[in-house]
Design a protein around this motif. Sequence first.
Motif, PDB file in Angstrom:
ATOM      1  N   ILE A  21      31.715  25.927  13.083  1.00  0.00           N
ATOM      2  CA  ILE A  21      32.668  25.276  13.741  1.00  0.00           C
ATOM      3  C   ILE A  21      33.635  24.940  13.311  1.00  0.00           C
ATOM      4  O   ILE A  21      34.147  24.183  12.292  1.00  0.00           O
ATOM      5  N   GLY A  22      35.078  25.006  14.035  1.00  0.00           N
ATOM      6  CA  GLY A  22      36.782  25.040  12.984  1.00  0.00           C
ATOM      7  C   GLY A  22      36.726  25.695  11.804  1.00  0.00           C
ATOM      8  O   GLY A  22      37.811  25.751  11.559  1.00  0.00           O
ATOM      9  N   CYS A  23      35.849  27.144  11.826  1.00  0.00           N
ATOM     10  CA  CYS A  23      36.057  27.813  10.334  1.00  0.00           C
ATOM     11  C   CYS A  23      36.924  28.990  10.740  1.00  0.00           C
ATOM     12  O   CYS A  23      38.075  28.821   9.843  1.00  0.00           O
ATOM     13  N   GLY A  24      37.248  29.334  11.935  1.00  0.00           N
ATOM     14  CA  GLY A  24      38.435  29.810  11.989  1.00  0.00           C
ATOM     15  C   GLY A  24      37.803  31.743  12.895  1.00  0.00           C
ATOM     16  O   GLY A  24      38.914  32.299  12.969  1.00  0.00           O
ATOM     17  N   ARG A 151      40.280  20.733  11.229  1.00  0.00           N
ATOM     18  CA  ARG A 151      40.179  21.501  12.120  1.00  0.00           C
ATOM     19  C   ARG A 151      40.316  20.643  14.031  1.00  0.00           C
ATOM     20  O   ARG A 151      40.760  20.879  14.613  1.00  0.00           O
ATOM     21  N   VAL A 152      38.861  20.502  14.098  1.00  0.00           N
ATOM     22  CA  VAL A 152      38.523  20.277  16.411  1.00  0.00           C
ATOM     23  C   VAL A 152      38.680  19.139  16.052  1.00  0.00           C
ATOM     24  O   VAL A 152      38.825  18.851  16.886  1.00  0.00           O
ATOM     25  N   VAL A 153      38.556  17.461  14.824  1.00  0.00           N
ATOM     26  CA  VAL A 153      39.393  16.708  15.550  1.00  0.00           C
ATOM     27  C   VAL A 153      41.003  17.145  16.283  1.00  0.00           C
ATOM     28  O   VAL A 153      41.209  16.288  17.414  1.00  0.00           O
ATOM     29  N   ALA A 154      41.034  17.791  15.247  1.00  0.00           N
ATOM     30  CA  ALA A 154      42.935  17.706  16.147  1.00  0.00           C
ATOM     31  C   ALA A 154      42.655  19.189  17.374  1.00  0.00           C
ATOM     32  O   ALA A 154      43.685  18.746  17.881  1.00  0.00           O
ATOM     33  N   ARG A 155      41.774  19.889  17.056  1.00  0.00           N
ATOM     34  CA  ARG A 155      42.577  20.683  17.791  1.00  0.00           C
ATOM     35  C   ARG A 155      41.547  19.659  19.463  1.00  0.00           C
ATOM     36  O   ARG A 155      41.977  20.528  20.735  1.00  0.00           O
ATOM     37  N   GLU A 160      35.266  12.133  14.748  1.00  0.00           N
ATOM     38  CA  GLU A 160      34.542  13.056  12.762  1.00  0.00           C
ATOM     39  C   GLU A 160      33.176  12.593  13.180  1.00  0.00           C
ATOM     40  O   GLU A 160      32.593  13.471  13.027  1.00  0.00           O
ATOM     41  N   GLU A 161      32.188  11.970  14.385  1.00  0.00           N
ATOM     42  CA  GLU A 161      31.007  11.732  13.721  1.00  0.00           C
ATOM     43  C   GLU A 161      30.770  12.553  15.142  1.00  0.00           C
ATOM     44  O   GLU A 161      29.506  13.107  14.828  1.00  0.00           O
ATOM     45  N   GLN A 162      30.782  12.742  16.084  1.00  0.00           N
ATOM     46  CA  GLN A 162      30.827  14.117  17.019  1.00  0.00           C
ATOM     47  C   GLN A 162      30.816  15.777  16.251  1.00  0.00           C
ATOM     48  O   GLN A 162      29.839  16.168  16.690  1.00  0.00           O
ATOM     49  N   VAL A 163      32.008  15.792  15.498  1.00  0.00           N
ATOM     50  CA  VAL A 163      32.464  16.857  15.144  1.00  0.00           C
ATOM     51  C   VAL A 163      31.222  17.051  13.991  1.00  0.00           C
ATOM     52  O   VAL A 163      30.235  18.124  14.048  1.00  0.00           O
ATOM     53  N   ARG A 164      31.049  16.571  12.905  1.00  0.00           N
ATOM     54  CA  ARG A 164      29.672  16.336  11.967  1.00  0.00           C
ATOM     55  C   ARG A 164      27.608  15.699  12.993  1.00  0.00           C
ATOM     56  O   ARG A 164      27.628  17.576  12.295  1.00  0.00           O
ATOM     57  N   ALA A 165      28.002  16.326  13.972  1.00  0.00           N
ATOM     58  CA  ALA A 165      26.836  15.824  14.661  1.00  0.00           C
ATOM     59  C   ALA A 165      26.504  17.641  14.956  1.00  0.00           C
ATOM     60  O   ALA A 165      25.743  17.940  15.092  1.00  0.00           O
ATOM     61  N   ASP A 187      40.714  29.528   4.412  1.00  0.00           N
ATOM     62  CA  ASP A 187      41.641  27.639   4.209  1.00  0.00           C
ATOM     63  C   ASP A 187      42.960  27.148   4.140  1.00  0.00           C
ATOM     64  O   ASP A 187      43.531  26.489   2.910  1.00  0.00           O
ATOM     65  N   ALA A 188      43.730  28.304   3.939  1.00  0.00           N
ATOM     66  CA  ALA A 188      44.679  28.536   4.384  1.00  0.00           C
ATOM     67  C   ALA A 188      45.407  28.677   6.025  1.00  0.00           C
ATOM     68  O   ALA A 188      45.545  29.049   6.199  1.00  0.00           O
ATOM     69  N   GLY A 189      46.738  29.436   4.993  1.00  0.00           N
ATOM     70  CA  GLY A 189      47.711  30.517   6.510  1.00  0.00           C
ATOM     71  C   GLY A 189      47.360  31.774   6.960  1.00  0.00           C
ATOM     72  O   GLY A 189      46.349  32.131   6.035  1.00  0.00           O
ATOM     73  N   LEU A 190      48.110  32.474   7.653  1.00  0.00           N
ATOM     74  CA  LEU A 190      47.584  33.712   8.955  1.00  0.00           C
ATOM     75  C   LEU A 190      48.476  34.400   6.851  1.00  0.00           C
ATOM     76  O   LEU A 190      47.262  35.775   6.987  1.00  0.00           O
ATOM     77  N   GLU A 191      49.300  33.673   6.896  1.00  0.00           N
ATOM     78  CA  GLU A 191      49.705  35.587   5.899  1.00  0.00           C
ATOM     79  C   GLU A 191      48.457  35.268   4.250  1.00  0.00           C
ATOM     80  O   GLU A 191      48.043  36.360   3.585  1.00  0.00           O
ATOM     81  N   GLU A 192      47.545  34.401   3.560  1.00  0.00           N
ATOM     82  CA  GLU A 192      45.850  34.150   2.936  1.00  0.00           C
ATOM     83  C   GLU A 192      45.134  35.256   4.455  1.00  0.00           C
ATOM     84  O   GLU A 192      43.946  35.983   3.351  1.00  0.00           O
TER      85      GLU A 192
END
Length: 212
Positions: A21-24, A151-155, A160-165, A187-192
């Motif tokens: 989750i949150g890897c993109g 990323r998941v917290v922001a999205r 944080e505890e829920q995401v880690r669960a 781990d960076a932007g779209l250009e990477e």
Amino acid sequence: MTTGAASDKTSRFSVGLTGGIGCGKTTVSDMFAALGASIVDTDQIAHSMTVPHGPAMPAILAEFGAGFAAPDGSLDRAKMRALVFADSTARHRLEAILHPMIRDAAYAAAAIATGPYVMFVVPLLIESGSWADRVSRVLAVDCPEELQVARVVARNGLAEEQVRAIMATQVTRQARLAAADDVVVNDAGLEELRPQIARLHANYMEFSERMA
């Protein structure tokens, strides 16, 4: 995993895209789609199974009770999420209903796909124990775990505890990387991302042509 026949379901070259989750995964699959790959997203299929009057709803309600339906007849996702995270047996019962239906729908979508190859987006590909044998190659989207959480917290606005669960129910980053044939580092932007995806797309086109 090899570049030979993917499974007895299809002779086409196919890729299984996975990641925590949150890897993109969606960002990466969208970029492959822009290059012409046919995308079959099992999360989207699962969602379509549990909308009002969705094909999985009768079996789910028979198994778990009418209380797991929202007022509109769809799955009460928050209630089911709370149950399956608290009770692994319940998660297995839900998966026993959904997974065969999702697989059948995914194969049906792949059968009519027009792209040069099919990319199945399967968040729990490694965990399933079966999807890896049904695709030609496994592609993992990878990033540091702390970045996943952020990323998941922001999205999603989760704590944080829920995401880690949620992450704790998925295979470890190390296990996912060990099971992958290919890796995209996000781990960076779209250009990477673009040169990594362009390179992999070129490889997948070559593999697809060999199997044609």
